[in-house]
Design a protein around this motif. Structure first.
Motif, PDB file in Angstrom:
ATOM      1  N   GLY A 173      -1.609  -5.182   5.162  1.00 42.11           N
ATOM      2  CA  GLY A 173      -0.672  -4.213   5.707  1.00 42.11           C
ATOM      3  C   GLY A 173      -1.297  -3.433   6.844  1.00 42.11           C
ATOM      4  O   GLY A 173      -2.511  -3.480   7.039  1.00 42.11           O
ATOM      5  N   PRO A 174      -0.475  -2.718   7.628  1.00 41.09           N
ATOM      6  CA  PRO A 174      -1.023  -1.908   8.708  1.00 41.09           C
ATOM      7  C   PRO A 174      -1.770  -0.709   8.133  1.00 41.09           C
ATOM      8  O   PRO A 174      -1.658  -0.421   6.941  1.00 41.09           O
ATOM      9  CB  PRO A 174       0.222  -1.451   9.480  1.00 41.09           C
ATOM     10  N   SER A 175      -2.550   0.002   8.981  1.00 40.09           N
ATOM     11  CA  SER A 175      -3.278   1.151   8.460  1.00 40.09           C
ATOM     12  C   SER A 175      -2.275   2.223   8.040  1.00 40.09           C
ATOM     13  O   SER A 175      -1.229   2.394   8.661  1.00 40.09           O
ATOM     14  CB  SER A 175      -4.251   1.688   9.503  1.00 40.09           C
ATOM     15  N   GLY A 176      -2.577   2.904   6.949  1.00 39.74           N
ATOM     16  CA  GLY A 176      -1.664   3.909   6.420  1.00 39.74           C
ATOM     17  C   GLY A 176      -0.622   3.332   5.485  1.00 39.74           C
ATOM     18  O   GLY A 176       0.256   4.046   5.007  1.00 39.74           O
ATOM     19  N   SER A 177      -0.718   2.027   5.170  1.00 38.18           N
ATOM     20  CA  SER A 177       0.286   1.425   4.300  1.00 38.18           C
ATOM     21  C   SER A 177      -0.047   1.635   2.826  1.00 38.18           C
ATOM     22  O   SER A 177       0.753   1.314   1.962  1.00 38.18           O
ATOM     23  CB  SER A 177       0.409  -0.064   4.597  1.00 38.18           C
ATOM     24  N   GLY A 178      -1.233   2.134   2.526  1.00 37.16           N
ATOM     25  CA  GLY A 178      -1.588   2.444   1.141  1.00 37.16           C
ATOM     26  C   GLY A 178      -2.448   1.391   0.476  1.00 37.16           C
ATOM     27  O   GLY A 178      -2.781   1.518  -0.693  1.00 37.16           O
ATOM     28  N   LYS A 179      -2.859   0.358   1.234  1.00 33.71           N
ATOM     29  CA  LYS A 179      -3.597  -0.739   0.587  1.00 33.71           C
ATOM     30  C   LYS A 179      -4.974  -0.313   0.098  1.00 33.71           C
ATOM     31  O   LYS A 179      -5.375  -0.672  -1.012  1.00 33.71           O
ATOM     32  CB  LYS A 179      -3.693  -1.950   1.526  1.00 33.71           C
ATOM     33  N   THR A 180      -5.678   0.482   0.896  1.00 35.45           N
ATOM     34  CA  THR A 180      -7.001   0.928   0.453  1.00 35.45           C
ATOM     35  C   THR A 180      -6.888   1.887  -0.729  1.00 35.45           C
ATOM     36  O   THR A 180      -7.674   1.817  -1.671  1.00 35.45           O
ATOM     37  CB  THR A 180      -7.769   1.570   1.621  1.00 35.45           C
ATOM     38  N   THR A 181      -5.880   2.759  -0.689  1.00 38.58           N
ATOM     39  CA  THR A 181      -5.667   3.683  -1.810  1.00 38.58           C
ATOM     40  C   THR A 181      -5.409   2.908  -3.097  1.00 38.58           C
ATOM     41  O   THR A 181      -5.953   3.237  -4.147  1.00 38.58           O
ATOM     42  CB  THR A 181      -4.477   4.618  -1.511  1.00 38.58           C
ATOM     43  N   LEU A 182      -4.595   1.848  -3.004  1.00 38.21           N
ATOM     44  CA  LEU A 182      -4.314   1.037  -4.193  1.00 38.21           C
ATOM     45  C   LEU A 182      -5.601   0.399  -4.716  1.00 38.21           C
ATOM     46  O   LEU A 182      -5.870   0.408  -5.921  1.00 38.21           O
ATOM     47  CB  LEU A 182      -3.275  -0.041  -3.848  1.00 38.21           C
ATOM     48  N   LEU A 183      -6.414  -0.103  -3.793  1.00 39.14           N
ATOM     49  CA  LEU A 183      -7.681  -0.731  -4.210  1.00 39.14           C
ATOM     50  C   LEU A 183      -8.582   0.300  -4.900  1.00 39.14           C
ATOM     51  O   LEU A 183      -9.195   0.002  -5.927  1.00 39.14           O
ATOM     52  CB  LEU A 183      -8.401  -1.327  -2.997  1.00 39.14           C
TER      53      LEU A 183
END
Lengths: 240, 295
Positions: free
Chosen positions: A35-45
């Motif tokens: 996903g683009p930055s700010g899409s929440g992917k790192t937070t989910l990880l």
């Protein structure tokens, strides 16, 4: 070890990072959060790892609920975006860290670190400091360190983001091979669609804190579920 | 653009030599008159009548002896308190976002902006006989003002910012990732701190402690107010210097002053060495990274 994410929400102040996200990662799978930055992917990880606590929802490893377990108790292997190697320790001590804090005997530590350095093809680099390694070598030390204590799941945050194109290409293929060898459930975060498609068997497209679509690379290209997915994946290079 | 401080002799501007020499001489003259002469003079005056007299001035007078001992007793607890507080506070401020964080950062600077005399007075008004806690302390037989505990308290207050101020930028630069990595690898808080955090911040801590200690031993104003200036009981070295001077015992005053000055010079040397060391470490790290990337 499978991972189950159920109805996870996370807010930072007034910003909603994740909005009611649910996801299953099958045991032994290799999944990419794209996903683009700010899409929440790192937070989910980070929530899967236990580095962040969700506001709502639960996380399961297999059948065990781990939502309120700390990252320390979860036994995960986490590879940070900029590796976060211990800069004052040698390569050997970096890889040995998880074993040292578990009180392993020196003999077993030496044997295990040897195995891991062989696995990541860095034999002979034991005494180097992280500052004396190239980006690709640092990345492999970070992986060996994360795998040392046989983690239940392997989590990678933008693992190839800081590397140049050629090294990135090599490491992707190598990661696929490695995954086939160790069969550890793996989730990786990337903003690079090519990387996600090449490495992962399943790809999760995220946008604005929600999951837009989950599927194999082929499914995503053939049947994009929303305008966003179609837009974000755009015109893939190999269909031209 | 070059960002080093080496003299750039071959500049295209080529200032005329009278300007160059004039400015250099002016700067040197100021340094010599304001810094070098007074410092050298302290040692000259102290040692004027020979080493034996110097030794006698320092250790022959029981009140001076006591002042030296008292300073050595007051500074370490104050520095230790600020070391523990400084590390904890820098940790909280750099690793967490919490309500009141900005206020905390401002409050840390307060001891620098308050006049030391006012700082001393604040403690007298709290713990003195007429202060809020005075009657209670007297009832329990505790003495803070005009006694060693008061000296330690004000010294700790006045020197509070040194360690925190030094550590906050260091910890911000290091970032939380290595700590997170340590915890994710199974380290508990204690293991994380001693094995990962501490090695990354130890030079910064040492730097802060050295500056903190220099100030703690040299503090005059705040200590003056809370000590009551009792010779042989609450006089620290700086207070002793002043008293000896007032008593026209100039050689005695300069002897004690020379010890304080010597401490300042040692501090300066250590500070320079630490800065040099830190720069070298960064340079080495950068250099080895670059050569490796090229290969």
């Amino acid at each position: 070890m499978s991972i189950t994410v159920q109805n996870i929400s996370k807010r930072f102040g007034s910003f909603t990072a994740l909005d009611n996200v649910s996801l299953d990662v099958p045991s032994g799978g290799l999944l990419a959060l794209l996903g683009p930055s700010g899409s929440g992917k790192t937070t989910l990880l980070r929530i899967i790892a236990g580095l962040e606590v969700p506001d709502e929802g639960i996380i399961l490893y297999g059948d065990e609920e781990v939502t309120h377990r700390s990252v320390r108790e979860r036994n995960v292997g986490f590879v940070f975006q900029h590796y976060a190697l211990f800069r004052h320790m040698s390569v050997f001590e970096n890889v040995a860290f998880a074993l040292r804090v578990r009180g392993w005997k020196q003999e077993r530590v030496r044997q295990r670190v040897g195995e891991l350095l062989h696995l990541v093809r860095l034999e002979g680099y034991e005494k180097r400091r992280p500052s004396q390694l190239s980006g690709g070598q640092r990345q492999r030390v970070a992986l060996a360190r994360a795998l040392a204590a046989a983690p239940r799941v392997l989590l990678l945050d933008e693992p190839f983001g800081a590397l140049d194109a050629k090294v990135r290409q090599e490491l992707r293929q190598w990661l696929r091979l490695l995954h086939r060898q160790i069969h550890c459930t793996t989730v990786l975060v990337t903003h690079d669609q090519e990387e996600a498609f090449e490495v992962a068997d399943r790809v999760v497209v995220m946008n604005d804190g929600r999951i837009e679509q989950v599927g194999s690379p082929h499914e995503l290209l053939q049947q994009p579920a929303s305008d966003f997915v179609m837009d974000f994946l755009g015109c893939p290079d190999y269909s031209i | 653009m070059q960002h080093n401080v080496k003299p750039t002799r071959s500049t295209s501007r080529g200032d005329p030599w009278p300007v160059r020499w004039g400015l250099t001489l002016a700067a040197l003259a100021v340094l010599i008159v304001l810094v070098l002469v007074p410092v050298v003079n302290v040692f000259y005056q102290a040692l004027e009548r020979g080493l034996a007299a110097y030794w006698h001035n320092l250790f022959g007078d029981p009140n001076t002896r006591h002042a030296i001992l008292l300073t050595l007793m007051v500074a370490p607890p104050a520095v230790l308190a600020n070391l523990v507080f400084g590390v904890a506070c820098a940790w909280a401020v750099t690793r967490f976002r919490f309500p009141g964080r900005a206020i905390l950062l401002t409050l840390i600077d307060l001891p620098f902006s308050v006049s030391p005399v006012v700082a001393g007075l604040m403690f007298v008004l709290l713990f003195g006989m007429q202060g809020y806690f005075g009657p209670w302390l007297r009832a329990h037989g505790l003495k803070i003002i005009f006694a060693t505990p008061g000296l330690i308290l004000v010294t700790a207050f006045v020197t509070l910012p040194f360690v925190v101020r030094e550590l906050v930028p260091v910890m911000e630069a290091v970032g939380p990732e290595e700590d997170e990595a340590a915890v994710s690898l199974g380290a508990n808080g204690w293991q994380m701190f001693w094995r990962v955090t501490w090695p990354n911040i130890r030079w910064g801590v040492l730097y802060g402690v050295i500056l903190c200690n220099a100030r703690a031993m040299g503090e005059f104003g705040a200590v003056y107010v809370v000590s009551g200036h009792i010779a042989g009981r609450t006089d620290t070295m700086p207070l002793r210097v002043e008293k000896l001077f007032q008593e026209y015992n100039t050689p005695g005053a300069f002897a004690v002053a020379s010890v304080l000055t010597f401490l300042a010079l040692v501090t300066l040397a250590l500070k320079t060495w630490l800065e040099h060391r830190e720069r070298q470490e960064i340079a080495e790290a950068l250099a080895s990274t670059k050569t490796k990337e090229k290969q």
